[in-house]
Scaffold this active site. Structure first.
Site, PDB file in Angstrom:
ATOM      1  N   TYR A 123      -1.538  -0.760  10.062  1.00  0.00           N
ATOM      2  CA  TYR A 123      -1.610  -1.223   8.668  1.00  0.00           C
ATOM      3  C   TYR A 123      -0.377  -0.773   7.892  1.00  0.00           C
ATOM      4  O   TYR A 123       0.249  -1.565   7.171  1.00  0.00           O
ATOM      5  CB  TYR A 123      -2.885  -0.647   8.043  1.00  0.00           C
ATOM      6  CG  TYR A 123      -3.064  -0.871   6.556  1.00  0.00           C
ATOM      7  CD1 TYR A 123      -3.412  -2.128   6.057  1.00  0.00           C
ATOM      8  CD2 TYR A 123      -2.921   0.175   5.653  1.00  0.00           C
ATOM      9  CE1 TYR A 123      -3.608  -2.320   4.692  1.00  0.00           C
ATOM     10  CE2 TYR A 123      -3.113  -0.013   4.284  1.00  0.00           C
ATOM     11  CZ  TYR A 123      -3.454  -1.263   3.813  1.00  0.00           C
ATOM     12  OH  TYR A 123      -3.647  -1.461   2.460  1.00  0.00           O
TER      13      TYR A 123
ATOM     14  N   SER B   4       0.855  -1.194   0.000  1.00  0.00           N
ATOM     15  CA  SER B   4       0.000   0.000   0.000  1.00  0.00           C
ATOM     16  C   SER B   4       0.885   1.236   0.000  1.00  0.00           C
ATOM     17  O   SER B   4       1.969   1.233   0.601  1.00  0.00           O
ATOM     18  CB  SER B   4      -0.875   0.025   1.247  1.00  0.00           C
ATOM     19  OG  SER B   4      -1.477   1.295   1.403  1.00  0.00           O
TER      20      SER B   4
ATOM     21  N   LYS C 271       2.372  -3.232   6.180  1.00  0.00           N
ATOM     22  CA  LYS C 271       2.672  -3.180   4.743  1.00  0.00           C
ATOM     23  C   LYS C 271       4.137  -2.795   4.509  1.00  0.00           C
ATOM     24  O   LYS C 271       4.749  -3.246   3.537  1.00  0.00           O
ATOM     25  CB  LYS C 271       1.737  -2.206   4.029  1.00  0.00           C
ATOM     26  CG  LYS C 271       0.275  -2.659   3.978  1.00  0.00           C
ATOM     27  CD  LYS C 271       0.066  -3.880   3.097  1.00  0.00           C
ATOM     28  CE  LYS C 271      -1.409  -4.080   2.737  1.00  0.00           C
ATOM     29  NZ  LYS C 271      -1.633  -5.306   1.971  1.00  0.00           N
TER      30      LYS C 271
HETATM   31  N1  LIG Z   1      -8.435  -0.619  -2.372  1.00  0.00           N
HETATM   32  C1  LIG Z   1      -7.447   0.215  -2.057  1.00  0.00           C
HETATM   33  O1  LIG Z   1      -7.598   1.450  -2.125  1.00  0.00           O
HETATM   34  C2  LIG Z   1      -6.101  -0.309  -1.621  1.00  0.00           C
HETATM   35  C3  LIG Z   1      -5.070   0.607  -1.429  1.00  0.00           C
HETATM   36  C4  LIG Z   1      -3.817   0.151  -1.046  1.00  0.00           C
HETATM   37  C5  LIG Z   1      -3.589  -1.194  -0.859  1.00  0.00           C
HETATM   38  N2  LIG Z   1      -4.613  -2.080  -1.036  1.00  0.00           N
HETATM   39  C6  LIG Z   1      -4.317  -3.494  -0.805  1.00  0.00           C
HETATM   40  O2  LIG Z   1      -4.743  -4.272  -1.900  1.00  0.00           O
HETATM   41  C7  LIG Z   1      -5.226  -5.538  -1.454  1.00  0.00           C
HETATM   42  C8  LIG Z   1      -6.660  -5.744  -1.941  1.00  0.00           C
HETATM   43  O3  LIG Z   1      -7.461  -4.699  -1.415  1.00  0.00           O
HETATM   44  P1  LIG Z   1      -9.000  -4.543  -1.810  1.00  0.00           P
HETATM   45  O4  LIG Z   1      -9.325  -3.105  -1.705  1.00  0.00           O
HETATM   46  O5  LIG Z   1      -9.287  -5.285  -3.066  1.00  0.00           O
HETATM   47  O6  LIG Z   1      -9.693  -5.310  -0.580  1.00  0.00           O
HETATM   48  P2  LIG Z   1     -11.213  -5.792  -0.426  1.00  0.00           P
HETATM   49  O7  LIG Z   1     -12.082  -5.265  -1.501  1.00  0.00           O
HETATM   50  O8  LIG Z   1     -11.563  -5.565   0.994  1.00  0.00           O
HETATM   51  O9  LIG Z   1     -11.075  -7.384  -0.665  1.00  0.00           O
HETATM   52  C9  LIG Z   1     -10.279  -8.110   0.210  1.00  0.00           C
HETATM   53  C10 LIG Z   1     -10.153  -9.536  -0.294  1.00  0.00           C
HETATM   54  O10 LIG Z   1      -9.352 -10.249   0.641  1.00  0.00           O
HETATM   55  C11 LIG Z   1     -10.131 -11.300   1.229  1.00  0.00           C
HETATM   56  N3  LIG Z   1      -9.755 -11.386   2.623  1.00  0.00           N
HETATM   57  C12 LIG Z   1      -9.900 -10.455   3.605  1.00  0.00           C
HETATM   58  N4  LIG Z   1      -9.429 -10.931   4.760  1.00  0.00           N
HETATM   59  C13 LIG Z   1      -8.970 -12.179   4.502  1.00  0.00           C
HETATM   60  C14 LIG Z   1      -8.366 -13.184   5.294  1.00  0.00           C
HETATM   61  N5  LIG Z   1      -8.159 -13.008   6.598  1.00  0.00           N
HETATM   62  N6  LIG Z   1      -8.010 -14.348   4.691  1.00  0.00           N
HETATM   63  C15 LIG Z   1      -8.237 -14.553   3.381  1.00  0.00           C
HETATM   64  N7  LIG Z   1      -8.800 -13.637   2.582  1.00  0.00           N
HETATM   65  C16 LIG Z   1      -9.161 -12.478   3.145  1.00  0.00           C
HETATM   66  C17 LIG Z   1     -11.591 -10.925   0.992  1.00  0.00           C
HETATM   67  O11 LIG Z   1     -12.447 -12.062   0.894  1.00  0.00           O
HETATM   68  P3  LIG Z   1     -13.192 -12.715   2.166  1.00  0.00           P
HETATM   69  O12 LIG Z   1     -13.973 -11.630   2.829  1.00  0.00           O
HETATM   70  O13 LIG Z   1     -14.015 -13.813   1.566  1.00  0.00           O
HETATM   71  O14 LIG Z   1     -12.109 -13.278   3.033  1.00  0.00           O
HETATM   72  C18 LIG Z   1     -11.491 -10.259  -0.374  1.00  0.00           C
HETATM   73  O15 LIG Z   1     -11.443 -11.217  -1.380  1.00  0.00           O
HETATM   74  C19 LIG Z   1      -5.089  -5.530   0.058  1.00  0.00           C
HETATM   75  O16 LIG Z   1      -3.874  -6.139   0.444  1.00  0.00           O
HETATM   76  C20 LIG Z   1      -5.053  -4.046   0.401  1.00  0.00           C
HETATM   77  O17 LIG Z   1      -4.384  -3.783   1.614  1.00  0.00           O
HETATM   78  C21 LIG Z   1      -5.859  -1.671  -1.411  1.00  0.00           C
END
Ligand SMILES: NC(=O)c1ccc[n+]([C@@H]2O[C@H](COP(=O)([O-])OP(=O)(O)OC[C@H]3O[C@@H](n4cnc5c(N)ncnc54)[C@H](OP(=O)(O)O)[C@@H]3O)[C@@H](O)[C@H]2O)c1
Length: 251
Positions: free
Chosen positions: A161, A148, A165
Site C-alpha cells: 500500500y 497516504s 501510494k
Molecule cells: N481513513 C484513513 O485513515 C486514511 C488514511 C490515509 C489515506 N487514506 C486514503 O483515503 C482514501 C479514502 O479512504 P477511506 O478511509 O475513506 O476509505 P473507505 O472508508 O474504505 O471507503 C473507500 C471508498 O472507496 C470505494 N472503493 C473501494 N474499492 C474500490 C474500487 N475497487 N473501485 C471503486 N471504488 C472503490 C468504496 O466504495 P465501494 O465499497 O462501494 O466500492 C468507498 O466508497 C483512500 O485512498 C485511502 O487510501 C485513508
C-alpha cells in the site's frame, strides 16, 4: 478574490469512492461549494443514496455510477457517463483506495499485491489520463488524488500500500508536468481518519494513531474537505504537483 476562490458554482466534479468515508465527505463538501457531482464506487446503491442526499440537501445534481477503479473498461464507462450527463468535468478526485491487512509479508499473495496496486495506483493513473486529456482540450481542470502518510513514512504492515501510494505521489508530479499549464494536478496526503478502515485496526494501532500526531487524535472525515476544496478550486490557481499532508501533525 481570495475568499471567492473556493466557489465551485457551475463546475462538475467526479469523485471515486464517493459513497462513504472520506469520499462521502468530499462529495458533500464539493456540492456545498456549488459543484455538480459524479459519484463512483463499486456498489451502485450506496452511490445512489449519497447522490440523493446531495440533491436534497444542496440542490446540486448528482450522478451515481458503478465502477471498479482497478478495471480500465469501467473507467472508460465512468468517463462516458460523466461527459454524457454533464458534457464536461472540471474536477477529478481520485479517492477510492484500499489498504488490506496481512499477518506477515510472506502472506502477501500476488493477487493481493496486484489488487492493491490496481485500486491505489493503476486506476488513478488511467482515470487521470482519460479525464486530464479531456480537461486540456476543454481548457482547464483540477485533478486531486488521495495518497497516504504511509507513502512518506512506510512501515512493515503496509508495504504494498505504501509503495502504491508513493507511486501516486510521483504520478502527481509527473502528470502536473504533462498536463500543465492547462490542468493542475495535486495530492492530499491524509494521516489517520475515522472511517470504516479504522474498524479493522487492533487497539494498539488505534492508540498509536491517536497518540502520534501533534493534535493527539485521529481526524474526522469532514476534516479532509478543506484541503480537497483548496486544490479543486481556483483558490490554489498557482499550485500544481504539490503534496499536502493533512495528518494532525504526525511525526
Ligand atoms: N481513513 C484513513 O485513515 C486514511 C488514511 C490515509 C489515506 N487514506 C486514503 O483515503 C482514501 C479514502 O479512504 P477511506 O478511509 O475513506 O476509505 P473507505 O472508508 O474504505 O471507503 C473507500 C471508498 O472507496 C470505494 N472503493 C473501494 N474499492 C474500490 C474500487 N475497487 N473501485 C471503486 N471504488 C472503490 C468504496 O466504495 P465501494 O465499497 O462501494 O466500492 C468507498 O466508497 C483512500 O485512498 C485511502 O487510501 C485513508
Amino acid at each position: 478574490m481570495a475568499v471567492h476562490g473556493f466557489d465551485l458554482g457551475g463546475r462538475v466534479a467526479i469523485v471515486t469512492g464517493g459513497s462513504r468515508g472520506l469520499g462521502r465527505s468530499i462529495v458533500m463538501g464539493l456540492a456545498q461549494a456549488g459543484a455538480d457531482l459524479v459519484i463512483a464506487s463499486r456498489k451502485l446503491d450506496n452511490c445512489k443514496a449519497v447522490a440523493e442526499e446531495v440533491e436534497t440537501t444542496t440542490g446540486r445534481q448528482a450522478l451515481p455510477v458503478a465502477c471498479h477503479v482497478g478495471h480500465w473498461d469501467d473507467l472508460e464507462e465512468l468517463v462516458d457517463a460523466a461527459y454524457g450527463r454533464f458534457g464536461k468535468a472540471d474536477v477529478l478526485v481520485n479517492n477510492a483506495g484500499m489498504s488490506p491487512l496481512y499477518p506477515d509479508l510472506l502472506s502477501v499473495t500476488e493477487e493481493l499485491y496486484d489488487k492493491v496496486f490496481a485500486v491505489n495506483l493503476k486506476g488513478p493513473f488511467r482515470l487521470s489520463v482519460l479525464v486530464g486529456t479531456r480537461m486540456v482540450e476543454q481548457g482547464g481542470g483540477s485533478i486531486v488524488s488521495l495518497s497516504s502518510i504511509g507513502s512518506l513514512r512506510p512501515y512493515g504492515g503496509i508495504v504494498p500500500y505504501a509503495a502504491a501510494k508513493a507511486g501516486l505521489n510521483a504520478m502527481t508530479v509527473g502528470l502536473a508536468d504533462a498536463f500543465g499549464p492547462t490542468v493542475r494536478v495535486n495530492c492530499v496526503v491524509p494521516g489517520s481518519f475515522a472511517t470504516d478502515v479504522v474498524q479493522h485496526w487492533d487497539e494498539a494501532t488505534k492508540r498509536g494513531a491517536a497518540e502520534r500526531p501533534a493534535l493527539k487524535r485521529i481526524g474526522e472525515p469532514d476534516e479532509i474537505v478543506g484541503a480537497v476544496l483548496y486544490f479543486a478550486s481556483d483558490a490554489s490557481s498557482y499550485t500544481t504537483g504539490a503534496l499536502l499532508r493533512v495528518d494532525g501533525g504526525a511525526v
